[in-house]
Design an enzyme around this catalytic site. Structure first.
Site, mmCIF file in Angstrom:
data_model
loop_
_atom_site.group_PDB
_atom_site.id
_atom_site.type_symbol
_atom_site.label_atom_id
_atom_site.label_comp_id
_atom_site.label_asym_id
_atom_site.label_seq_id
_atom_site.Cartn_x
_atom_site.Cartn_y
_atom_site.Cartn_z
ATOM 1 C CG ASP A 46 -2.074 0.959 1.097
ATOM 2 O OD1 ASP A 46 -2.438 1.315 -0.046
ATOM 3 O OD2 ASP A 46 -2.624 1.378 2.134
ATOM 4 C CG ASN A 85 1.749 1.580 -5.193
ATOM 5 O OD1 ASN A 85 2.649 1.374 -4.381
ATOM 6 N ND2 ASN A 85 1.266 0.631 -5.982
ATOM 7 C CG HIS A 117 -0.476 2.021 -9.342
ATOM 8 N ND1 HIS A 117 -0.660 1.664 -8.033
ATOM 9 C CD2 HIS A 117 -1.582 2.751 -9.692
ATOM 10 C CE1 HIS A 117 -1.825 2.154 -7.604
ATOM 11 N NE2 HIS A 117 -2.393 2.815 -8.590
ATOM 12 C CG LEU A 125 9.200 -16.710 -3.689
ATOM 13 C CD1 LEU A 125 9.339 -16.564 -2.178
ATOM 14 C CD2 LEU A 125 9.355 -15.341 -4.343
HETATM 15 C C1 IPE Z 1 -5.357 -2.649 -0.086
HETATM 16 O O1 IPE Z 1 -5.096 -1.305 -0.226
HETATM 17 C C2 IPE Z 1 -5.375 -3.311 -1.438
HETATM 18 C C3 IPE Z 1 -4.078 -3.417 -2.106
HETATM 19 C C4 IPE Z 1 -2.933 -3.045 -1.628
HETATM 20 C C5 IPE Z 1 -4.126 -4.033 -3.405
HETATM 21 P P1 IPE Z 1 -6.255 -0.223 -0.380
HETATM 22 O O2 IPE Z 1 -5.566 1.080 -0.593
HETATM 23 O O3 IPE Z 1 -7.234 -0.646 -1.392
HETATM 24 O O4 IPE Z 1 -6.936 -0.286 1.051
HETATM 25 P P2 IPE Z 1 -7.861 0.772 1.797
HETATM 26 O O5 IPE Z 1 -8.851 1.275 0.783
HETATM 27 O O6 IPE Z 1 -6.958 1.861 2.273
HETATM 28 O O7 IPE Z 1 -8.456 0.011 2.936
HETATM 29 C C1 IPE Z 2 -1.749 0.290 -3.293
HETATM 30 O O1 IPE Z 2 -1.495 1.642 -3.327
HETATM 31 C C2 IPE Z 2 -1.960 -0.278 -4.673
HETATM 32 C C3 IPE Z 2 -3.337 -0.671 -4.949
HETATM 33 C C4 IPE Z 2 -4.344 -0.635 -4.117
HETATM 34 C C5 IPE Z 2 -3.598 -1.170 -6.273
HETATM 35 P P1 IPE Z 2 -2.653 2.734 -3.293
HETATM 36 O O2 IPE Z 2 -2.978 3.095 -4.706
HETATM 37 O O3 IPE Z 2 -3.792 2.279 -2.463
HETATM 38 O O4 IPE Z 2 -1.912 3.937 -2.593
HETATM 39 P P2 IPE Z 2 -2.499 4.952 -1.536
HETATM 40 O O5 IPE Z 2 -3.033 4.149 -0.388
HETATM 41 O O6 IPE Z 2 -3.579 5.714 -2.245
HETATM 42 O O7 IPE Z 2 -1.334 5.790 -1.161
HETATM 43 MG MG MG Z 3 -4.159 2.444 -0.442
#
Ligand code: IPE
Ligand code: IPE
Ligand code: MG
Length: 236
Positions: free
Chosen positions: A12, A14, A29, A123
């Protein structure tokens, strides 16, 4: 020494990383994919058997069409760049999640990678892609109900239920790392993490590094896992 067979990561942060660097979310991403490549090769070198990464949740469809389309194009970018390296490192690719909603071209790229790497014994790089823990449990319950109705089995218990989950062939999740500070599970591996150790880091996924994985593993090694039993090293 705690064994570390199965590491799971909620990648999480990105979007926040992109914002901090004044870049579009897609750039976060993209950088995240490069970090995943590095962590995969490193985790394999440490002898970890399985790395499950949360790449797209069943709730992530709520994002903008542009962002979703970009994420659906990432498997192509990842495997086009790294399949050779994955083969050289004996890494096997797997996927868990609901395949049905994933665009056909994306699924083809993933299935090709699964097929190319199917005999590798290092892995397991397991992508949770269009994955939701609640969805998985409901699908498992439905599949068991069908088997029950057809007289195939009637012995539902915690162990047999596991055979209906996407993770049926994988070891127990030992350690769950979430980057990006949030203290929540966001529908990841709900059944599987009953006794996993948790580490949440403030580092955003695109800044995560092999050194930080080392630090997480060091912390994991200090944890006393009880699995509900009594901690006999403590005097109470
Ligand atoms: C969890 O992150 C899903 C992934 C990392 C793929 P999210 O960014 O979707 O989670 P929430 O919305 O903060 O709970
Ligand atoms: C996680 O990063 C990747 C996915 C959920 C695909 P986010 O895109 O949720 O990044 P934040 O949480 O908005 O920083
Ligand atoms: Mg997120």
């Amino acid at each position: 020494m705690n064994t570390l067979n199965h590491l799971a990561i909620i990648m999480d942060g990105n979007g926040r990383w992109a914002k901090l660097n004044r870049l579009p979310r897609t750039a976060g991403h993209y950088k995240g994919v490069e970090v995943l490549r590095s962590i995969t090769i490193y985790a394999n070198s440490l002898g970890i058997k399985c790395l499950t990464v949360y790449a797209f949740s069943t709730e992530n469809w709520k994002r903008s069409e542009d962002e979703v389309n970009y994420i659906m194009s990432l498997p192509k970018i990842f495997f086009a760049s790294y399949i050779k390296e994955l083969m050289e490192n004996n890494v096997r690719v797997m996927i868990i999640g609901d395949r049905d909603r994933i665009p056909a071209e994306t699924m083809k790229v993933i299935d090709d990678a699964i097929d190319t790497t199917k005999n590798n014994t290092g892995l397991i790089l397991n992508f949770a892609f269009n994955y939701g823990g609640r969805d998985e449990i409901v699908q498992a319950a439905k599949a068991f109900a069908m088997d029950y109705a057809q007289g195939i089995r009637n012995d539902l218990n915690e162990e047999t239920f596991k055979e209906y989950l996407y993770t049926r062939d994988l070891p127990e999740v030992d350690l769950l790392i979430r980057t990006g500070s949030e203290m929540r599970v966001s529908n990841f591996l709900l059944y599987q993490i009953a006794y996993s150790e948790f580490i949440v880091t403030d580092t955003l996924w695109p800044d995560f590094s092999n050194d930080e994985l080392d630090r997480c593993i060091e912390e994991y090694q200090k944890r006393k896992r009880n699995f509900g039993g009594r901690d006999e090293t403590k005097n109470h």
